[in-house]
Design a protein around this motif. Structure first.
Motif, PDB file in Angstrom:
ATOM      1  N   ARG A  37     -53.305 -48.621  35.767  1.00  0.00           N
ATOM      2  CA  ARG A  37     -54.463 -49.450  35.450  1.00  0.00           C
ATOM      3  C   ARG A  37     -54.056 -50.523  34.465  1.00  0.00           C
ATOM      4  O   ARG A  37     -53.377 -50.266  33.483  1.00  0.00           O
ATOM      5  CB  ARG A  37     -55.562 -48.556  34.863  1.00  0.00           C
ATOM      6  CG  ARG A  37     -56.854 -49.290  34.604  1.00  0.00           C
ATOM      7  CD  ARG A  37     -57.898 -48.354  34.002  1.00  0.00           C
ATOM      8  NE  ARG A  37     -58.194 -47.288  34.922  1.00  0.00           N
ATOM      9  CZ  ARG A  37     -57.969 -46.002  34.652  1.00  0.00           C
ATOM     10  NH1 ARG A  37     -57.427 -45.661  33.514  1.00  0.00           N
ATOM     11  NH2 ARG A  37     -58.282 -45.069  35.506  1.00  0.00           N
ATOM     12  N   GLN A  38     -54.466 -51.744  34.711  1.00  0.00           N
ATOM     13  CA  GLN A  38     -54.142 -52.861  33.842  1.00  0.00           C
ATOM     14  C   GLN A  38     -55.396 -53.679  33.595  1.00  0.00           C
ATOM     15  O   GLN A  38     -56.401 -53.514  34.272  1.00  0.00           O
ATOM     16  CB  GLN A  38     -53.056 -53.735  34.489  1.00  0.00           C
ATOM     17  CG  GLN A  38     -51.739 -53.001  34.722  1.00  0.00           C
ATOM     18  CD  GLN A  38     -50.715 -53.855  35.442  1.00  0.00           C
ATOM     19  OE1 GLN A  38     -51.037 -54.923  35.942  1.00  0.00           O
ATOM     20  NE2 GLN A  38     -49.485 -53.391  35.490  1.00  0.00           N
ATOM     21  N   VAL A  40     -57.978 -56.406  33.952  1.00  0.00           N
ATOM     22  CA  VAL A  40     -58.305 -57.084  35.201  1.00  0.00           C
ATOM     23  C   VAL A  40     -59.652 -57.781  35.075  1.00  0.00           C
ATOM     24  O   VAL A  40     -60.567 -57.270  34.421  1.00  0.00           O
ATOM     25  CB  VAL A  40     -58.330 -56.082  36.380  1.00  0.00           C
ATOM     26  CG1 VAL A  40     -59.400 -55.015  36.177  1.00  0.00           C
ATOM     27  CG2 VAL A  40     -58.549 -56.780  37.714  1.00  0.00           C
ATOM     28  N   ASN A  41     -59.752 -58.963  35.670  1.00  0.00           N
ATOM     29  CA  ASN A  41     -61.050 -59.598  35.876  1.00  0.00           C
ATOM     30  C   ASN A  41     -61.516 -59.184  37.264  1.00  0.00           C
ATOM     31  O   ASN A  41     -60.980 -59.656  38.268  1.00  0.00           O
ATOM     32  CB  ASN A  41     -60.942 -61.114  35.778  1.00  0.00           C
ATOM     33  CG  ASN A  41     -62.293 -61.808  35.990  1.00  0.00           C
ATOM     34  OD1 ASN A  41     -63.253 -61.202  36.460  1.00  0.00           O
ATOM     35  ND2 ASN A  41     -62.369 -63.082  35.646  1.00  0.00           N
ATOM     36  N   PRO A  42     -62.503 -58.306  37.380  1.00  0.00           N
ATOM     37  CA  PRO A  42     -62.855 -57.740  38.685  1.00  0.00           C
ATOM     38  C   PRO A  42     -63.416 -58.738  39.674  1.00  0.00           C
ATOM     39  O   PRO A  42     -63.410 -58.479  40.873  1.00  0.00           O
ATOM     40  CB  PRO A  42     -63.890 -56.661  38.336  1.00  0.00           C
ATOM     41  CG  PRO A  42     -64.416 -57.045  36.999  1.00  0.00           C
ATOM     42  CD  PRO A  42     -63.301 -57.721  36.285  1.00  0.00           C
ATOM     43  N   ALA A 186     -59.293 -56.204  47.624  1.00  0.00           N
ATOM     44  CA  ALA A 186     -59.044 -56.204  46.180  1.00  0.00           C
ATOM     45  C   ALA A 186     -60.241 -55.662  45.410  1.00  0.00           C
ATOM     46  O   ALA A 186     -60.077 -54.888  44.457  1.00  0.00           O
ATOM     47  CB  ALA A 186     -58.714 -57.627  45.715  1.00  0.00           C
ATOM     48  N   THR A 190     -60.105 -52.355  42.960  1.00  0.00           N
ATOM     49  CA  THR A 190     -60.495 -52.485  41.553  1.00  0.00           C
ATOM     50  C   THR A 190     -61.667 -51.574  41.222  1.00  0.00           C
ATOM     51  O   THR A 190     -61.692 -50.924  40.171  1.00  0.00           O
ATOM     52  CB  THR A 190     -60.849 -53.944  41.234  1.00  0.00           C
ATOM     53  OG1 THR A 190     -59.705 -54.765  41.464  1.00  0.00           O
ATOM     54  CG2 THR A 190     -61.304 -54.096  39.789  1.00  0.00           C
ATOM     55  N   ASP A 193     -60.458 -48.077  40.894  1.00  0.00           N
ATOM     56  CA  ASP A 193     -59.644 -47.937  39.697  1.00  0.00           C
ATOM     57  C   ASP A 193     -60.507 -47.888  38.442  1.00  0.00           C
ATOM     58  O   ASP A 193     -60.309 -47.048  37.566  1.00  0.00           O
ATOM     59  CB  ASP A 193     -58.660 -49.099  39.626  1.00  0.00           C
ATOM     60  CG  ASP A 193     -57.475 -48.801  38.723  1.00  0.00           C
ATOM     61  OD1 ASP A 193     -57.046 -47.641  38.669  1.00  0.00           O
ATOM     62  OD2 ASP A 193     -56.978 -49.734  38.075  1.00  0.00           O
ATOM     63  N   VAL A 351     -62.148 -59.883  31.027  1.00  0.00           N
ATOM     64  CA  VAL A 351     -61.324 -58.857  31.667  1.00  0.00           C
ATOM     65  C   VAL A 351     -61.750 -57.487  31.149  1.00  0.00           C
ATOM     66  O   VAL A 351     -62.288 -57.363  30.043  1.00  0.00           O
ATOM     67  CB  VAL A 351     -59.819 -59.072  31.406  1.00  0.00           C
ATOM     68  CG1 VAL A 351     -59.349 -60.374  32.009  1.00  0.00           C
ATOM     69  CG2 VAL A 351     -59.506 -59.018  29.918  1.00  0.00           C
ATOM     70  N   ASP A 353     -60.278 -53.668  30.357  1.00  0.00           N
ATOM     71  CA  ASP A 353     -59.009 -52.994  30.077  1.00  0.00           C
ATOM     72  C   ASP A 353     -59.322 -51.625  29.502  1.00  0.00           C
ATOM     73  O   ASP A 353     -59.874 -51.506  28.411  1.00  0.00           O
ATOM     74  CB  ASP A 353     -58.198 -53.823  29.072  1.00  0.00           C
ATOM     75  CG  ASP A 353     -56.817 -53.259  28.823  1.00  0.00           C
ATOM     76  OD1 ASP A 353     -56.522 -52.155  29.341  1.00  0.00           O
ATOM     77  OD2 ASP A 353     -56.030 -53.912  28.121  1.00  0.00           O
TER      78      ASP A 353
END
Length: 454
Positions: A37-38, A40-42, A186, A190, A193, A351, A353
């Protein structure tokens, strides 16, 4: 690096180094169990569109202040798009941004008779399939006018899509500038995740006590956010439905966003939601709230729902927004039926996180905490050291020409047992020999008087 078997202490240092490395750099565990997991802008795959669907959309009432991208077919009623903003998505060689993309075709037969879908503020339109659509930029008298998409070759025909600018006919289509399949692959990854993020938000009552689980119907739940981190609240669909008022003690910001994961398995992934009253929040802070529905296949906002502050992120769901209130945020759904209220232009804008660090390499490396032999400490050698005068400083060690040491320190040489440690044994032996000699002499002297002759 492979270690020599002649170094028995390596069996001790290697596990220590591996354990220490694992403690310093833990592995990320994700909802899918496959990808770390990093941050991310979903909503990044929307490329700036406020609303995006994989399949069909039915836009009946009443308006969207931002832009719309429909992966399937589009039907409509009297509806407005780009009321405040035509967006920034420009398809070269266009000079105007595209405010409406239809990946399929325009379904005039399924639209409300006599209706008009208006694309405002100079926004362009792109349509992937122009079957059954006539595009005109001249009126019935041949004069140059704003472009319209029509069911027949009549500039005044309805239902129709009408622009406020004269877009070149050839630039309307048939082509879709967006990869809807890739975007939704994607989104789904996401969404899954993010569903694995650990909760760090505790809901409390206005009196300060912890809200029990399951959440009782009619609850006023207060959200207190931790600054500087992604705040995560995990709820079942039933618990979310039982919240009557969601009160924010703090305002979400770009570096203090709120992620609400909603598990809809308790309602068979078909969620009918009377959205609660959102207290202490509105408008701009809604950009930093995301409601994630990873497994929902159907979401219905009831007509008596309150305005939702935040983005609805439901890439697997058919979303029916029958509410007369508004949605203040982005909308990501498999399909959309918007029939009431407005979608306000507060797209998700930060984002998320969950705080998972980057995983360690496959081959563990020594921990930085493992001490490295100091260059000032001479390395023992099998040779006898040269005695140094008292009080002198020993010379620096001679650089070794031997191969590099193993990763956990130099090999320990087997030194001969010499020097000071042997002196006590030699002294003790000498003392015992001396004592024995004295006793023998004494005994001999005592026997001599008794042997004399008369």
């Amino acid at each position: 690096m492979r270690l020599s078997r002649s170094i028995p202490w390596a069996r001790i240092l290697v596990p220590v180094a591996v354990a220490t490395t694992a403690a310093l750099v833990p592995l990320a565990v994700t909802g899918s169990g496959a990808t770390p997991r990093q941050a991310v802008n979903p909503v990044a795959p929307t490329q700036g569109f406020l609303v995006m669907t994989e399949g069909d959309a039915n836009l009946v009432a009443s308006e969207n202040e931002g832009t719309v991208a429909v992966g399937g077919d589009l039907s409509f009623g009297n509806y407005q798009i780009a009321l405040l903003d035509p967006g920034t998505f420009v398809v070269p060689p266009d000079t105007n941004p595209t405010a409406l993309v239809v990946g399929g075709r325009i379904d005039f037969a399924g639209s409300v008779p006599g209706s008009r879908l208006s694309v405002l503020n100079g926004g362009y339109v792109k349509v992937g399939d122009l079957t059954g659509t006539v595009v005109r930029d001249t009126d019935n008298n041949g004069a140059e006018v704003a472009t319209r998409l029509l069911p027949t070759d009549d500039y005044d025909a309805t239902p129709r899509v009408q622009l406020t600018v004269r877009q070149p006919v050839a630039s309307v289509g048939p082509a879709s500038p967006l990869d809807f399949a890739g975007a939704f692959a994607a989104f789904r990854a996401t969404s899954t995740d993010l569903a694995g993020c650990a909760q760090n938000v505790v809901l409390r009552t206005p009196e300060g006590t912890v809200v029990p689980r399951p959440i009782p119907p009619g609850t006023n739940a207060v959200v207190t956010l931790t600054p500087g981190v992604t705040n995560v609240l995990n709820l079942s669909a039933t618990d979310l439905a039982n919240i009557a008022v969601l009160t924010f003690a703090d305002q979400p910001t770009a570096d203090t966003p709120l992620l609400v994961n909603v598990d809809t398995s308790d309602v068979g992934d078909e969620f009918v939601w009377r959205a609660p009253n959102f207290a202490g929040i509105g408008g701009e802070p809604a950009r930093y709230i995301l409601f994630n529905f990873p497994t929902a296949t159907s979401i219905t906002l009831t007509p008596d729902s309150a305005t939702i502050e935040g983005t609805l992120y439901a890439p697997n769901a058919d979303l029916t927004a029958a509410t007369q209130s508004n949605i203040e945020g982005s909308v990501i759904s498999r399909t959309l039926d918007h029939n009431g209220g407005e979608i306000h232009d507060f797209p998700f804008d930060t984002v998320l996180d969950c705080g998972q660090p980057t995983p360690t390499p496959t081959t563990p490396t020594p921990s930085p905490s493992t001490p490295t032999p100091s260059p000032s400490t001479p390395t023992p050698t099998p040779s006898t050291p040269t005695p140094q005068p008292s009080g002198s400083t020993p010379p620096p060690p001679t650089p070794s020409t031997s191969p590099p040491y193993p990763p956990h320190g130099p090999k320990k040489p087997h030194l001969p047992v010499t020097g000071a440690p042997t002196l006590p044994l030699l002294g003790a032996g000498a003392a015992l020999l001396g004592v024995g000699t004295v006793l023998l002499l004494a005994a001999a002297n005592r026997r001599r008087p008794g042997t004399g002759r008369g």
